[in-house]
Write an enzyme that holds these catalytic residues in place. Sequence first.
Site, PDB file in Angstrom:
ATOM      1  N   LYS A  39      12.495   1.605  -1.011  1.00 53.54           N
ATOM      2  CA  LYS A  39      11.270   1.440  -1.180  1.00 53.54           C
ATOM      3  C   LYS A  39      10.356   3.341  -1.698  1.00 53.54           C
ATOM      4  O   LYS A  39      10.910   3.964  -1.518  1.00 53.54           O
ATOM      5  CB  LYS A  39      10.546   1.300   0.205  1.00 53.54           C
ATOM      6  CG  LYS A  39       9.195   1.927   0.335  1.00 53.54           C
ATOM      7  CD  LYS A  39       8.380   1.403   1.381  1.00 53.54           C
ATOM      8  CE  LYS A  39       8.438   0.189   1.872  1.00 53.54           C
ATOM      9  NZ  LYS A  39       7.908  -0.702   1.568  1.00 53.54           N
ATOM     10  N   GLY A  98       0.723  -1.109   0.759  1.00 55.04           N
ATOM     11  CA  GLY A  98       0.147   0.349   0.101  1.00 55.04           C
ATOM     12  C   GLY A  98       0.406   1.646   0.249  1.00 55.04           C
ATOM     13  O   GLY A  98       0.503   2.710  -0.161  1.00 55.04           O
ATOM     14  N   GLY A 139       4.036   1.534  -1.627  1.00 60.37           N
ATOM     15  CA  GLY A 139       5.148   1.994  -2.837  1.00 60.37           C
ATOM     16  C   GLY A 139       5.520   0.072  -3.574  1.00 60.37           C
ATOM     17  O   GLY A 139       5.524  -1.012  -2.923  1.00 60.37           O
ATOM     18  N   ASP A 189       0.262  -1.844  11.897  1.00 59.61           N
ATOM     19  CA  ASP A 189       0.467  -2.664  10.643  1.00 59.61           C
ATOM     20  C   ASP A 189       0.925  -3.714  10.291  1.00 59.61           C
ATOM     21  O   ASP A 189       1.554  -4.225   9.496  1.00 59.61           O
ATOM     22  CB  ASP A 189       0.602  -2.310   9.009  1.00 59.61           C
ATOM     23  CG  ASP A 189      -0.383  -3.156   7.943  1.00 59.61           C
ATOM     24  OD1 ASP A 189      -0.608  -3.441   7.953  1.00 59.61           O
ATOM     25  OD2 ASP A 189       0.686  -2.609   6.345  1.00 59.61           O
TER      26      ASP A 189
END
Length: 352
Positions: A76, A58, A60, A172
């Site tokens: 990233k 979500g 990249g 997360d």
Amino acid sequence: MYRQKKNIRSAIFRIYSSNTSNIDEMLRKCESLALKRYKYSQLKKITRSFKDELGEGGYGVVHKGSLQDGRMVAVKLLKGSKGNGEDFLNEVMSIGRTSHVNIVSLLGFCLDGSHRALVYEYMSNGSLQKHIYSESSKEAIGWGMFPRFAIGIAQGLEYLHQGCNTCIIHFDIKPNNILLDDELCPKIADFGMAKLCHLKESVLSMAEARGTVGFITPEVFSRGFGLVSTKSDVYSYGMMLLEMVQGNNDQKGKADSSSETFFPHWVWDNLARELHGSEAKYGTEEIVRRMTLVGLWCIQMNPESRPSMSRVIEMLERSMGELEMPPRPFLFSPVHSTTASSYASAQVMMSS
């Protein structure tokens, strides 16, 4: 009128100069943290024009790269970043100040026009997700490594919650965000991303959750379940523990085969039945039961009923005889049934 326009131009110039000065100061602080600033053209060279993609999420796309000294890195490229870079640099500095054996190290960053990127140490053994669900992987590393993974991840979260200058909530935690290095040491990745990427849709979207209930804590959906806090990470960690155990026992599919089965209920009932009807277990079976029991404590719907990560570590290091059976997890909130029903409906959507 001319004087008014001149004053407006002067005000805009002062704001621009102030912002530029702030960014310059932040860049100097990043240098003091030994974080290297890369140009976008340098990242293209490091990654051979972003040829080798490691994964996409979500926040990249991650690409494999190689520095001049031969070190492998993970680059990233962020999506959804906005602003002049101050927010980005604030989070970069926050991530750069973290230092723990169970946290992925940030080596550098890119703030070049609209391009934003983070350069991390490379994790050669990929994500925990791969090792939970790949039969060949499980055979290669053996079940005995998973309790070590559980404690290492817990220690990393404890550090984020209590060991940093400011408390960091990951938001997360899931197997995809746990990476393993050359020596299979688990390291937490992607913390701080929620602030770095201002996406139109939440990065904790239902589409990204997996399993019957996923890894998203109920209070993220509604305050009716409680306030978002470090206990939100505890919930996600608990769900990950249950996935680790059931993935290795190949039992989760049995629970998922029934649309009426709430996975934590099935796990709790199974554990209660085993504890009631059999003698004490040792070795691997005892470890499995302990991890299951700790996971069930972590996913209590009321955040206040969940243990802290410090307490989780203590529980994982104790024997089954020293631990209490947690209350059976409930699906509906006893206070806000409407909100809870909405949450339950969301879980059906996630599992479909």
